[in-house]
Design a protein around this motif. Sequence first.
Motif, PDB file in Angstrom:
ATOM      1  N   ASP A 101       0.830  -1.209   0.000  1.00 27.70           N
ATOM      2  CA  ASP A 101       0.000   0.000   0.000  1.00 27.70           C
ATOM      3  C   ASP A 101       0.862   1.256   0.000  1.00 27.70           C
ATOM      4  O   ASP A 101       0.543   2.252   0.646  1.00 27.70           O
ATOM      5  N   GLY A 102       1.962   1.180  -0.740  1.00 30.80           N
ATOM      6  CA  GLY A 102       2.785   2.371  -0.903  1.00 30.80           C
ATOM      7  C   GLY A 102       4.025   2.364  -0.036  1.00 30.80           C
ATOM      8  O   GLY A 102       4.483   1.328   0.460  1.00 30.80           O
ATOM      9  N   ALA A 103       4.578   3.549   0.154  1.00 27.25           N
ATOM     10  CA  ALA A 103       5.854   3.701   0.849  1.00 27.25           C
ATOM     11  C   ALA A 103       5.828   3.117   2.247  1.00 27.25           C
ATOM     12  O   ALA A 103       6.826   2.553   2.711  1.00 27.25           O
ATOM     13  N   ALA A 104       4.704   3.233   2.939  1.00 26.65           N
ATOM     14  CA  ALA A 104       4.642   2.743   4.320  1.00 26.65           C
ATOM     15  C   ALA A 104       4.951   1.254   4.397  1.00 26.65           C
ATOM     16  O   ALA A 104       5.671   0.801   5.294  1.00 26.65           O
ATOM     17  N   SER A 105       4.436   0.478   3.457  1.00 26.52           N
ATOM     18  CA  SER A 105       4.697  -0.961   3.446  1.00 26.52           C
ATOM     19  C   SER A 105       6.184  -1.246   3.264  1.00 26.52           C
ATOM     20  O   SER A 105       6.770  -2.068   3.976  1.00 26.52           O
ATOM     21  N   LEU A 106       6.793  -0.583   2.290  1.00 27.53           N
ATOM     22  CA  LEU A 106       8.212  -0.821   2.025  1.00 27.53           C
ATOM     23  C   LEU A 106       9.078  -0.430   3.209  1.00 27.53           C
ATOM     24  O   LEU A 106      10.026  -1.137   3.562  1.00 27.53           O
ATOM     25  N   GLN A 107       8.764   0.681   3.825  1.00 31.07           N
ATOM     26  CA  GLN A 107       9.591   1.148   4.927  1.00 31.07           C
ATOM     27  C   GLN A 107       9.465   0.261   6.156  1.00 31.07           C
ATOM     28  O   GLN A 107      10.461  -0.015   6.841  1.00 31.07           O
ATOM     29  N   ARG A 108       8.267  -0.232   6.422  1.00 31.87           N
ATOM     30  CA  ARG A 108       8.087  -1.160   7.547  1.00 31.87           C
ATOM     31  C   ARG A 108       8.849  -2.457   7.295  1.00 31.87           C
ATOM     32  O   ARG A 108       9.525  -2.978   8.187  1.00 31.87           O
ATOM     33  N   ALA A 133       0.838  -5.805  -6.108  1.00 31.24           N
ATOM     34  CA  ALA A 133       0.207  -4.486  -5.997  1.00 31.24           C
ATOM     35  C   ALA A 133      -1.040  -4.444  -6.866  1.00 31.24           C
ATOM     36  O   ALA A 133      -1.115  -5.104  -7.896  1.00 31.24           O
ATOM     37  N   GLY A 134      -2.007  -3.668  -6.428  1.00 28.54           N
ATOM     38  CA  GLY A 134      -3.215  -3.489  -7.220  1.00 28.54           C
ATOM     39  C   GLY A 134      -4.372  -4.344  -6.778  1.00 28.54           C
ATOM     40  O   GLY A 134      -5.496  -4.164  -7.242  1.00 28.54           O
ATOM     41  N   GLY A 135      -4.151  -5.303  -5.875  1.00 25.73           N
ATOM     42  CA  GLY A 135      -5.225  -6.180  -5.445  1.00 25.73           C
ATOM     43  C   GLY A 135      -6.167  -5.550  -4.445  1.00 25.73           C
ATOM     44  O   GLY A 135      -7.321  -5.962  -4.316  1.00 25.73           O
ATOM     45  N   ASP A 136      -5.687  -4.545  -3.724  1.00 26.99           N
ATOM     46  CA  ASP A 136      -6.491  -3.831  -2.728  1.00 26.99           C
ATOM     47  C   ASP A 136      -6.871  -2.475  -3.323  1.00 26.99           C
ATOM     48  O   ASP A 136      -6.006  -1.648  -3.589  1.00 26.99           O
ATOM     49  N   PRO A 137      -8.166  -2.237  -3.540  1.00 26.83           N
ATOM     50  CA  PRO A 137      -8.555  -0.969  -4.178  1.00 26.83           C
ATOM     51  C   PRO A 137      -8.020   0.260  -3.461  1.00 26.83           C
ATOM     52  O   PRO A 137      -7.576   1.218  -4.113  1.00 26.83           O
ATOM     53  N   ALA A 138      -8.035   0.259  -2.122  1.00 27.74           N
ATOM     54  CA  ALA A 138      -7.534   1.429  -1.391  1.00 27.74           C
ATOM     55  C   ALA A 138      -6.029   1.589  -1.588  1.00 27.74           C
ATOM     56  O   ALA A 138      -5.520   2.704  -1.735  1.00 27.74           O
ATOM     57  N   ALA A 139      -5.304   0.457  -1.611  1.00 26.58           N
ATOM     58  CA  ALA A 139      -3.849   0.517  -1.749  1.00 26.58           C
ATOM     59  C   ALA A 139      -3.422   1.006  -3.114  1.00 26.58           C
ATOM     60  O   ALA A 139      -2.350   1.601  -3.255  1.00 26.58           O
ATOM     61  N   VAL A 140      -4.253   0.778  -4.136  1.00 29.85           N
ATOM     62  CA  VAL A 140      -3.913   1.247  -5.487  1.00 29.85           C
ATOM     63  C   VAL A 140      -3.650   2.743  -5.471  1.00 29.85           C
ATOM     64  O   VAL A 140      -2.730   3.247  -6.118  1.00 29.85           O
ATOM     65  N   LEU A 141      -4.460   3.450  -4.707  1.00 30.50           N
ATOM     66  CA  LEU A 141      -4.350   4.906  -4.695  1.00 30.50           C
ATOM     67  C   LEU A 141      -3.112   5.401  -3.976  1.00 30.50           C
ATOM     68  O   LEU A 141      -2.754   6.574  -4.096  1.00 30.50           O
ATOM     69  N   ALA A 142      -2.443   4.514  -3.208  1.00 30.32           N
ATOM     70  CA  ALA A 142      -1.240   4.922  -2.478  1.00 30.32           C
ATOM     71  C   ALA A 142       0.036   4.557  -3.204  1.00 30.32           C
ATOM     72  O   ALA A 142       1.132   4.891  -2.738  1.00 30.32           O
ATOM     73  N   LEU A 143      -0.065   3.894  -4.344  1.00 33.42           N
ATOM     74  CA  LEU A 143       1.138   3.407  -5.022  1.00 33.42           C
ATOM     75  C   LEU A 143       2.024   4.539  -5.536  1.00 33.42           C
ATOM     76  O   LEU A 143       3.222   4.344  -5.725  1.00 33.42           O
ATOM     77  N   GLN A 178      -8.617  -1.816 -15.386  1.00 39.54           N
ATOM     78  CA  GLN A 178      -7.644  -1.231 -16.304  1.00 39.54           C
ATOM     79  C   GLN A 178      -6.919  -0.057 -15.657  1.00 39.54           C
ATOM     80  O   GLN A 178      -5.716   0.138 -15.877  1.00 39.54           O
ATOM     81  N   MET A 179      -7.636   0.729 -14.855  1.00 39.26           N
ATOM     82  CA  MET A 179      -6.990   1.840 -14.162  1.00 39.26           C
ATOM     83  C   MET A 179      -5.949   1.322 -13.171  1.00 39.26           C
ATOM     84  O   MET A 179      -4.836   1.848 -13.079  1.00 39.26           O
ATOM     85  N   ALA A 180      -6.312   0.267 -12.415  1.00 41.12           N
ATOM     86  CA  ALA A 180      -5.369  -0.304 -11.451  1.00 41.12           C
ATOM     87  C   ALA A 180      -4.155  -0.880 -12.166  1.00 41.12           C
ATOM     88  O   ALA A 180      -3.014  -0.725 -11.709  1.00 41.12           O
ATOM     89  N   LEU A 186       2.705   2.497 -13.918  1.00 43.66           N
ATOM     90  CA  LEU A 186       3.262   3.835 -13.700  1.00 43.66           C
ATOM     91  C   LEU A 186       4.019   3.925 -12.383  1.00 43.66           C
ATOM     92  O   LEU A 186       5.070   4.570 -12.301  1.00 43.66           O
ATOM     93  N   ALA A 187       3.491   3.273 -11.345  1.00 43.18           N
ATOM     94  CA  ALA A 187       4.172   3.301 -10.048  1.00 43.18           C
ATOM     95  C   ALA A 187       5.522   2.606 -10.137  1.00 43.18           C
ATOM     96  O   ALA A 187       6.519   3.079  -9.584  1.00 43.18           O
ATOM     97  N   ALA A 188       5.565   1.478 -10.838  1.00 41.94           N
ATOM     98  CA  ALA A 188       6.839   0.772 -11.004  1.00 41.94           C
ATOM     99  C   ALA A 188       7.831   1.627 -11.785  1.00 41.94           C
ATOM    100  O   ALA A 188       9.016   1.721 -11.428  1.00 41.94           O
ATOM    101  N   ALA A 189       7.360   2.252 -12.851  1.00 40.33           N
ATOM    102  CA  ALA A 189       8.247   3.093 -13.657  1.00 40.33           C
ATOM    103  C   ALA A 189       8.788   4.260 -12.843  1.00 40.33           C
ATOM    104  O   ALA A 189       9.973   4.606 -12.932  1.00 40.33           O
ATOM    105  N   SER A 190       7.947   4.859 -12.025  1.00 40.79           N
ATOM    106  CA  SER A 190       8.397   6.002 -11.226  1.00 40.79           C
ATOM    107  C   SER A 190       9.387   5.584 -10.150  1.00 40.79           C
ATOM    108  O   SER A 190      10.235   6.369  -9.734  1.00 40.79           O
TER     109      SER A 190
END
Length: 247
Positions: A101-108, A133-143, A178-180, A186-190
């Motif tokens: 779910d984004g940076a928080a997951s990686l840092q933990r 990534a992408g399986g949790d709708p809320a987490a998609v928005l934090a990527l 498709q959006m997810a 895009l998140a991976a590329a960034s």
Amino acid sequence: MRSCLILGSDASDEDVAAALDCGADALLLRLGLYVEDAARRGARARACALINEARGKEARGKRAAPKLFVEVAPLESELIEADLDALFGPGPDGVFLPSCDGAASLQRMSVKLAVREAQAGLADGATRIGAFAGGDPAAVLALRSLAGASPRLAALAFDDAGLRAALGLASGDGAAAQMARATVVLAAASAGVPALAPPVQTGETEAYAAARRDGFQGAMALFPGQIAAIHAVFAAGENRQRRQSSA
């Protein structure tokens, strides 16, 4: 990383041998259900044995083994501590998060790995992190927060099945899916790491070609025979990663 072959906790010795020799860039070892029982403890021990076996082959000058990742329990689960304690030990090349779910997951996860690396006498940062990534709708928005979050990040794998289950979709062709899918790319590329397309049962060539057009740089696989098809579609020179910053 262009290819990652998934091995279930019930994989036979023949399956494991075929996986080690199929030419995959990485293997993902699964530990089974998120339950602290004899089966999971056995899966941890088997993962450690496989890591030691692969490194022994490399030390004897045989063909380089694929990178070995182990899918650990979710960060919210108490099981993750037991998983990591068992794996260090030999220390895998990397761990895979079931959901990111984004940076928080990686840092933990980075903090947990740094502690185990210090205890095992391994270099800080030696253990990489892959994530579904992408399986949790809320987490998609934090990527979008992944860029620069951790130099340990090795790859993002699109969790198409998880998203379909969360949204009650029969297929991954809808607008939300498709959006997810695009968000993961895009998140991976960034973040400067490859986005891996989800595994497929059949029609590999068509599915991989479509994933390549969408910006994926590789794919997950379920069978050793799929690795050659992945490498044929995703040329090695096109899997470019830029150096990440942890700042």
